[in-house]
Design a protein around this motif. Structure first.
Motif, PDB file in Angstrom:
ATOM      1  N   ASP A  76       0.809  -1.220   0.000  1.00 23.71           N
ATOM      2  CA  ASP A  76       0.000   0.000   0.000  1.00 23.71           C
ATOM      3  C   ASP A  76       0.844   1.272   0.000  1.00 23.71           C
ATOM      4  O   ASP A  76       0.314   2.377  -0.078  1.00 23.71           O
ATOM      5  N   ARG A  77       2.180   1.132   0.075  1.00 31.88           N
ATOM      6  CA  ARG A  77       3.045   2.310  -0.057  1.00 31.88           C
ATOM      7  C   ARG A  77       3.052   2.806  -1.504  1.00 31.88           C
ATOM      8  O   ARG A  77       3.360   3.971  -1.768  1.00 31.88           O
ATOM      9  N   LEU A  78       2.713   1.908  -2.436  1.00 30.66           N
ATOM     10  CA  LEU A  78       2.680   2.294  -3.852  1.00 30.66           C
ATOM     11  C   LEU A  78       1.488   3.166  -4.179  1.00 30.66           C
ATOM     12  O   LEU A  78       1.567   4.058  -5.031  1.00 30.66           O
ATOM     13  N   GLY A  79       0.336   2.899  -3.555  1.00 30.91           N
ATOM     14  CA  GLY A  79      -0.869   3.657  -3.872  1.00 30.91           C
ATOM     15  C   GLY A  79      -1.984   3.351  -2.907  1.00 30.91           C
ATOM     16  O   GLY A  79      -1.909   2.386  -2.128  1.00 30.91           O
ATOM     17  N   ARG A  80      -3.057   4.141  -2.992  1.00 35.22           N
ATOM     18  CA  ARG A  80      -4.170   3.991  -2.058  1.00 35.22           C
ATOM     19  C   ARG A  80      -5.195   2.982  -2.539  1.00 35.22           C
ATOM     20  O   ARG A  80      -5.893   2.355  -1.740  1.00 35.22           O
ATOM     21  N   THR A  81      -5.315   2.822  -3.865  1.00 39.32           N
ATOM     22  CA  THR A  81      -6.306   1.899  -4.410  1.00 39.32           C
ATOM     23  C   THR A  81      -5.628   0.705  -5.074  1.00 39.32           C
ATOM     24  O   THR A  81      -4.466   0.785  -5.493  1.00 39.32           O
TER      25      THR A  81
END
Length: 215
Positions: A76-81
């Motif tokens: 989830d560090r890459l993105g929120r969705t």
């Protein structure tokens, strides 16, 4: 294959916290323990809701070297969705960059990792279809009330974020258009994308934009 046989020659680390008062030290230490050099760890203090993050884009640019592994503490560090995470993973894959998540132990180069990506893709597609159905239902309800919905904007926020990220990494023209056209949103024409790209160029270069519509 042993760890030493498959280990890339170079590791790039990325860490993110959502606000300025949060501490990324735990993520940074985990990346260092995995073997990422401190000078190749990039940290953002920003929401995961956008792909246009300075350190993230810098990390991606540094990662574009053969034999590089892009490492994060958690997916989830890459993105929120889920869809945003998949966009990044696909972008890395397109460039031949391997990826590893320390928490989930996801290595997308292994059969298990590839299977997980496929499952994530199925869930993201379901999520996308549910959003489309809710949007259609909302339009039908508006029509039933006699309201005429406005013309949808084809260059959605998500498309603009992905396109901006790719442009900053050196991609242009049809390469970017082919990547964004299937993202959720109303159909987008090549002309509409090129008009947006011209505006993006003008904003970055004070009005001088290269003519690359033949790309």
């Amino acid at each position: 294959m042993s760890e030493s046989e498959r280990q890339p020659t170079r590791k790039i680390g990325y860490a993110r916290v959502s606000t300025a008062d949060q501490n990324p030290d735990m993520q940074i230490q985990a990346l260092k323990d995995y073997g990422v050099p401190e000078e190749l760890i990039f940290v953002d203090r920003a929401s995961g809701g956008t792909l246009d993050r300075p350190a993230f884009l810098q990390a991606l640019r540094f990662a574009q070297v053969p034999g590089t592994e892009f490492v994060v503490w958690k997916l989830d560090r890459l993105g929120r969705t889920l869809e945003g995470i998949l966009e990044v993973l696909n972008l890395l894959s397109d460039r031949g960059i391997s990826f590893f998540s320390l928490t989930e132990r996801v290595d997308v180069t292994t059969p298990m990792g590839k299977a997980m990506l496929q499952m994530m893709g199925v869930v993201a597609e379901l999520e996308r279809n549910l959003i489309i159905e809710r949007t259609k239902a909302g339009i039908e309800r508006a029509k039933a009330r006699g309201e005429m919905p406005g013309r949808p904007i084809s260059m959605t926020e998500e498309r603009a974020e992905v396109a901006s990220m790719m442009l900053q990494m050196g991609d242009r023209g049809m390469t970017v258009f082919e990547k964004i056209k299937d993202l959720k949103g109303p159909p987008i024409s090549r002309a509409a994308y090129y008009a947006w790209q011209k505006e993006w160029d003008a904003g970055r270069a004070g009005g001088s934009a290269p003519d690359d519509e033949s790309e």
